[in-house]
Motif scaffolding. Structure first.
Motif, PDB file in Angstrom:
ATOM      1  N   GLY A   1      62.034  64.587   1.538  1.00 34.94           N
ATOM      2  CA  GLY A   1      62.896  64.955   2.658  1.00 34.94           C
ATOM      3  C   GLY A   1      64.310  65.261   2.206  1.00 34.94           C
ATOM      4  O   GLY A   1      64.929  66.230   2.672  1.00 34.94           O
TER       5      GLY A   1
ATOM      6  N   VAL B   1      58.418  59.949   0.583  1.00 35.50           N
ATOM      7  CA  VAL B   1      58.867  60.725   1.747  1.00 35.50           C
ATOM      8  C   VAL B   1      60.366  60.979   1.673  1.00 35.50           C
ATOM      9  O   VAL B   1      60.853  62.090   1.911  1.00 35.50           O
ATOM     10  N   LEU B   2      61.122  59.939   1.331  1.00 34.84           N
ATOM     11  CA  LEU B   2      62.579  60.056   1.262  1.00 34.84           C
ATOM     12  C   LEU B   2      62.990  61.058   0.185  1.00 34.84           C
ATOM     13  O   LEU B   2      63.914  61.853   0.384  1.00 34.84           O
TER      14      LEU B   2
ATOM     15  N   GLY C   1      66.021  58.578   6.389  1.00 35.41           N
ATOM     16  CA  GLY C   1      66.699  59.837   6.118  1.00 35.41           C
ATOM     17  C   GLY C   1      68.141  59.834   6.560  1.00 35.41           C
ATOM     18  O   GLY C   1      68.985  60.519   5.952  1.00 35.41           O
TER      19      GLY C   1
ATOM     20  N   SER D   1      67.658  65.844   6.610  1.00 38.19           N
ATOM     21  CA  SER D   1      66.839  64.898   5.855  1.00 38.19           C
ATOM     22  C   SER D   1      66.066  63.975   6.791  1.00 38.19           C
ATOM     23  O   SER D   1      64.871  63.713   6.578  1.00 38.19           O
TER      24      SER D   1
ATOM     25  N   ALA E   1      60.895  56.330   8.952  1.00 37.82           N
ATOM     26  CA  ALA E   1      61.216  57.417   8.024  1.00 37.82           C
ATOM     27  C   ALA E   1      62.462  58.168   8.486  1.00 37.82           C
ATOM     28  O   ALA E   1      63.310  58.553   7.669  1.00 37.82           O
TER      29      ALA E   1
ATOM     30  N   CYS F   1      62.041  63.796   6.972  1.00 33.43           N
ATOM     31  CA  CYS F   1      61.322  62.539   6.705  1.00 33.43           C
ATOM     32  C   CYS F   1      60.406  62.177   7.869  1.00 33.43           C
ATOM     33  O   CYS F   1      59.267  61.733   7.657  1.00 33.43           O
TER      34      CYS F   1
END
Length: 341
Positions: free
Chosen positions: A304, A300-301, A224, A202, A220, A206
């Motif tokens: 991801g 994004v999270l 993650g 993850s 980011a 990210c």
């Protein structure tokens, strides 16, 4: 903790800025979430896709083949009660997580230099067996991807191959990796390695998606990693609930566990003084509704986390992407990112 990490990972102030294409000035931070408006970035897993992946991932975490019950058991009720209390105090939950080992701050400090001394870095890495194994694996993976047939066996050679940026990411990851005591209970031994496997993927996903969404890749990457911190702190609670192997894991319990774990993760992010965008993004994972605007970091999270779960489930033969069309409507950078994690 974030400011401490940021200072260690930041380039020295004396370093001249690298040449880069002209880019719009970053807007000043505002307290209100800024929705992503670009149609190219609006893609993401729909509710059915996300629900399928999350429920399959949760069953796999607990080693379950099917949903046996919707009703929570008495041990599950005790666990959820404890987690609700933990969610109300991020500082207490943060204290339960692993602290940075002594050699890692020294390494991060050394890596600030533009002309870092590889031999000195290699000597420091050699003092930590976990780092030795990690840097050798990363270096050998890099040369195998380039088509070379040789094998790297020395830390000095590995440091050269991995490079400065690679070492920063590697050392930060190792710093956050949970220690799993051999005397831990059943649920920690079962779930912790599985949670961490997904967390690493993850974080990388990210970081790779961040430029497409206009956010800082390092922030980011941390988002993650920290999103599952609440779930990791919950494992000792599961072990102390007096439940036998297989007694925890009803469908209702898993859903509530995931919800409370996100609340704990957001509290930990806040307690460690991570950027508000990370804490906000984690909180948004709890309350996502179809059509609601989301901050770039939250998007994004979400993507991801979704991609990393698919990757882990496919590797363990738990899900079939062609059957369920799991990659439909994802952002433009999703497929290259998925291939790399």
């Amino acid at each position: 903790m974030f400011q401490w990490l940021k200072r260690l990972l930041a380039k020295p102030e004396s370093r001249p800025p690298a040449a880069a294409p002209a880019a719009p000035a970053q807007p000043a931070p505002t307290p209100a979430p800024v929705p992503v408006l670009s149609p190219a970035l609006e893609g993401g897993p729909d509710f059915e896709q996300k629900d399928l992946v999350n429920s399959t991932f949760q069953r796999w975490l607990f080693g379950l083949r099917k949903d046996d019950s919707l009703d929570t058991t008495a041990p599950e009720g005790r666990v959820l009660h404890e987690l609700i209390l933990a969610a109300q105090s991020g500082h207490n939950a943060a204290d339960m997580l692993r602290r940075m080992p002594g050699v890692i701050p020294q390494l991060l400090q050394s890596l600030r230099s533009e002309n870092f001394a590889g031999a000195d870095i290699a000597r420091k890495i050699s003092n930590d067996l976990v780092l030795v194994g990690s840097v050798l694996r990363l270096a050998n993976a890099a040369i195998q991807n380039s088509g070379e047939a040789t094998t790297i066996n020395s830390v000095e050679h590995a440091v050269i191959v991995v490079g400065q940026e690679g070492l920063r990411q590697l050392i930060t990851t190792v710093a956050f990796r949970p220690i799993i005591d051999l005397n831990s209970g059943h649920y920690t031994r079962l779930l912790a390695p599985r949670i961490w496997e997904q967390s690493e993927k993850s974080a990388v996903a990210c970081r790779m998606l961040a430029p497409e969404f206009g956010i800082d890749p390092f922030e980011a990457f941390l988002a993650g990693l920290v999103i599952n911190s609440g779930l990791l702190t919950a494992l000792p609670v599961l072990d102390s609930a007096g439940a036998r192997p297989g007694e925890l894991g009803s469908a209702t319990f898993r859903a509530r566990l995931a919800h409370e774990a996100l609340a704990i993760s957001a509290g930990i992010s806040e307690a460690w003084n991570f950027p508000p965008s990370i804490t906000q993004a984690i909180r948004e994972q709890q309350t996502m509704r179809k059509g609601e605007p989301r901050t770039p970091m939250a998007r994004v999270l979400a993507v991801g986390d979704y991609l990393s779960k698919i990757r882990v489930l496919q590797a363990n033969r738990e899900i079939n992407d062609t059957e369920h069309n799991l990659f439909h409507d994802l952002p433009l950078g999703a497929m290259p990112c998925y291939a790399a994690i």
